[in-house]
Design a protein around this motif. Structure first.
Motif, PDB file in Angstrom:
ATOM      1  N   SER A   2       0.849  -1.191   0.000  1.00 36.41           N
ATOM      2  CA  SER A   2       0.000   0.000   0.000  1.00 36.41           C
ATOM      3  C   SER A   2       0.887   1.245   0.000  1.00 36.41           C
ATOM      4  N   PHE A   3       0.269   2.387  -0.291  1.00 32.54           N
ATOM      5  CA  PHE A   3       1.060   3.597  -0.443  1.00 32.54           C
ATOM      6  C   PHE A   3       1.245   4.289   0.904  1.00 32.54           C
TER       7      PHE A   3
ATOM      8  N   ALA B 249       1.999   6.045 -16.309  1.00 29.88           N
ATOM      9  CA  ALA B 249       2.106   4.794 -17.059  1.00 29.88           C
ATOM     10  C   ALA B 249       2.382   5.127 -18.521  1.00 29.88           C
TER      11      ALA B 249
ATOM     12  N   GLY C  34       6.990  -1.103  -9.777  1.00 27.92           N
ATOM     13  CA  GLY C  34       5.820  -1.910 -10.101  1.00 27.92           C
ATOM     14  C   GLY C  34       5.089  -2.447  -8.890  1.00 27.92           C
ATOM     15  N   SER C  35       5.722  -2.320  -7.708  1.00 30.19           N
ATOM     16  CA  SER C  35       5.043  -2.787  -6.492  1.00 30.19           C
ATOM     17  C   SER C  35       4.024  -1.749  -6.013  1.00 30.19           C
ATOM     18  N   PHE C  36       4.003  -0.601  -6.669  1.00 30.03           N
ATOM     19  CA  PHE C  36       3.021   0.435  -6.333  1.00 30.03           C
ATOM     20  C   PHE C  36       2.031   0.589  -7.474  1.00 30.03           C
ATOM     21  N   ASP C  37       0.908   1.186  -7.123  1.00 32.09           N
ATOM     22  CA  ASP C  37      -0.078   1.524  -8.138  1.00 32.09           C
ATOM     23  C   ASP C  37       0.300   2.892  -8.703  1.00 32.09           C
ATOM     24  N   MET C  38       0.586   2.952 -10.005  1.00 27.30           N
ATOM     25  CA  MET C  38       1.032   4.215 -10.608  1.00 27.30           C
ATOM     26  C   MET C  38       0.022   5.336 -10.386  1.00 27.30           C
ATOM     27  N   CYS C  39      -1.256   4.985 -10.324  1.00 33.99           N
ATOM     28  CA  CYS C  39      -2.278   6.012 -10.076  1.00 33.99           C
ATOM     29  C   CYS C  39      -2.117   6.611  -8.681  1.00 33.99           C
ATOM     30  N   GLU C  40      -1.743   5.760  -7.708  1.00 32.84           N
ATOM     31  CA  GLU C  40      -1.533   6.276  -6.345  1.00 32.84           C
ATOM     32  C   GLU C  40      -0.303   7.167  -6.280  1.00 32.84           C
TER      33      GLU C  40
END
Lengths: 170, 406
Positions: free
Chosen positions: B2-3, B209, B294-300
């Motif tokens: 999670s972020f 992205a 890549g372990s994070f959500d690029m949107c976050e």
């Protein structure tokens, strides 16, 4: 005249064995801030006998110095114009004050003295002798990336006296 | 994962230090980002266990090094969503990627009278190689201007594009202004007149992205070190058909299949463009950075950085005498500004003494500075590990600078 030192920054933490620690207020002394805001001898000298352009491509500082040298080799008048950081502007302004009425021989000695002041590895006390007000720029020693800002005007002046052209501090 | 910014910061050993007695606030991410432990460890592990030359030895170490190097290429392919690893050429960085295209594709394809169209917000690395190409070929360099907000004047694009336009070079995310350009629309219009498009993605990859197939760009260039990877490694993506017809950029080992004194047969893609021993550790570090990111959500990530930018913009606007340079409607990660009466280089020195690392200068985009009539700007640029505390340090230091110069 505002209070001489509005800056209330703390001294930076001292590393053991660090001999030559300067705070920001040693660099931006009131004289420097004042000369930056109100540069002396600023503008074109219409009847200049010598002139040169100086440019620091790293910072974008740009200076033009004008001189009028009389028959006896004395600097009768000196002016500068340009734009740049506070150190380069104040240094140029202080330089013009220091040079008015000096001989070319005296210029060379001030040039060497100023260079020693801003590049010296000591505490600067020995280097300040004979430099008068220029000594306020000694603080630049502790900020290696800014030394060229202080010396640009002197190199430009040297070029103006020795030849015409563009001085670079790279 | 999670972020969680605190947990992210804990993965960057370099952030945990004092500079001039103040906690480091690293806001020079557009110059280069810091590297997480995962990247540092991947490079160290390679040198401690697997170091050998690639594509050569039959011994175990060489096979491990080759496997790791080629695995990194696959990670880059996935990052950009290229069709094939044959389209992924490792280079030193974005600058070398652009020079490769200018030399190889450009020299072979351009003739006197042809035109190259770039934009008014390009980095020097997307200007100078094209100027050099124009000198070699007699082609003409044209420039799509930018408006006062720091956006491309897209309405002028149709008149600048014509049947002589061979290539359009455009930056995805401007390093000097933070502007995110509508590259897909530019590519569509450029293709309509038969021009190829190179996208300079040096700044983009860490913040958004990227899908080269969706963009339909012909060339895409980016650097690992601006996306949490090491310096000295980057990628040129190019459509396979283009790479096939392009002559090699440099000659040497690894880029050949057969060499005799009479003739040389070049290697297959992408090795045709990778002469000499490559930056193996760099590629492996690049791969580790892609895994880590890549372990994070690029949107976050983008949302976090956008919040920081919005906060920075509103705080900046409250400071009298502060002028923002670049206020594009669609922008990210960059706060570029000047302050009345204080030269950017003085601000740089003062901020440094407060532990705040920013860039003061022309950001290798002198035409942008000329467009806005400033010699230089101060640029704070954000990454996923920055916080409001970093902004506090920045704005407190700016207030002190103003007090000093009052």
């Amino acid at each position: 005249m505002p209070c001489s030192r509005p800056w209330n920054g703390r001294r930076p933490c001292l590393h053991e064995g660090e001999a030559n620690v300067f705070d920001l207020k040693d660099l931006y002394q009131q004289v420097i801030v004042d000369h930056n805001k109100h540069p002396r001898n600023f503008g074109r000298l219409e009847d200049a006998s010598h002139e040169a352009e100086g440019y620091n491509p790293l910072c974008g500082d740009r200076l033009h110095v004008y001189l009028k040298i009389d028959d006896q080799g004395r600097i009768e008048d000196v002016r500068f114009e340009g734009e740049g950081c506070a150190i380069s502007m104040a240094s140029a302004s202080l330089m013009t004050e220091a040079l008015k009425g000096r001989t070319l021989q005296e210029f060379r000695s001030l040039f060497e003295g100023f260079h020693a002041l801003v590049t010296s590895s000591g505490d600067g006390a020995d280097d300040e002798a004979g430099l008068g007000k220029l000594a306020v720029l000694g603080g630049v020693r502790a900020f290696p990336s800014r030394i060229k800002c202080a010396t640009l005007c002197w190199h430009t002046m040297k070029n103006a006296i020795e030849r015409s052209g563009v001085a670079r501090t790279e | 994962m999670s972020f969680d910014v605190a947990a992210i910061r804990a993965q960057f050993p370099i952030l945990d230090q004092q500079v001039h007695g103040r906690p480091l606030a690293y806001l020079d991410n557009a110059a280069t980002t810091q590297k997480p432990s995962a990247v540092i460890q991947a490079i160290q592990a390679y040198y401690q266990r697997d170091n050998a030359n690639v594509h050569r030895g039959v011994h175990a170490l060489s096979e491990r090094a080759t496997a790791a190097y080629e695995a990194a290429r696959e990670k880059v392919r996935a990052l950009l969503n290229a069709r094939s690893v044959r389209e992924i050429v490792f280079v030193r960085g974005t600058t070398e990627a652009i020079n490769l295209v200018a030399h190889s594709w450009g020299t072979a394809r351009l003739r006197a009278g042809d035109e190259i169209l770039i934009t008014g917000m390009e980095h020097h690395s997307n200007i100078v190689p094209w100027q050099m190409l124009c000198e070699r070929t007699g082609a003409r360099l044209r420039v799509l201007p930018i408006n006062d907000a720091g956006e491309l004047c897209l309405d002028q694009l149709p008149t600048l594009l014509n049947e002589r336009t061979r290539l359009v070079g455009v930056v995805h995310l401007s390093n000097a202004l933070g502007t995110i350009n509508p590259v897909a629309e530019i590519i569509r219009q450029a293709h309509a007149v038969g021009a190829r498009v190179l996208v300079d993605g040096a700044q983009a990859a860490a913040h958004m992205a990227i899908d080269v197939q969706q963009l339909d760009c012909d060339f895409y260039a980016t650097s690992a070190h601006k996306m949490y990877g090491p310096t000295g490694i980057g990628v040129l993506y190019a459509k396979e058909a283009l790479l096939d017809e392009m002559p090699p950029y440099q000659g040497g080992g690894d880029m050949i299949r057969v060499v005799t004194f009479e003739r040389t047969e070049y290697n297959e893609l992408p090795y045709k463009f990778e002469a000499g021993t490559p930056n193996i550790a760099g590629a492996i570090g690049f791969g580790a950075a892609i895994d880590w990111l890549g372990s994070f959500d690029m949107c976050e990530i983008a949302a976090h950085e956008q919040r920081l930018l919005q906060e920075a913009v509103s705080r900046a606007k409250a400071i009298p005498g502060l002028r923002l340079v670049g206020e594009a409607g669609h922008r990210a990660t960059v706060l570029s500004f000047t302050m009345e009466g204080i030269h950017p280089h003085d601000l740089g020195t003062i901020l440094d003494r407060e532990g705040v690392a920013i860039r003061a200068g022309h950001h290798c985009a002198m035409p942008v500075m000329q467009r806005f009539g400033v010699p230089a700007t101060v640029r704070a640029s954000f990454a996923l590990y920055n916080t409001s505390d970093d902004l506090d340090a920045l704005f407190q230091a700016l207030e002190r600078a103003q007090a000093m110069f009052a």
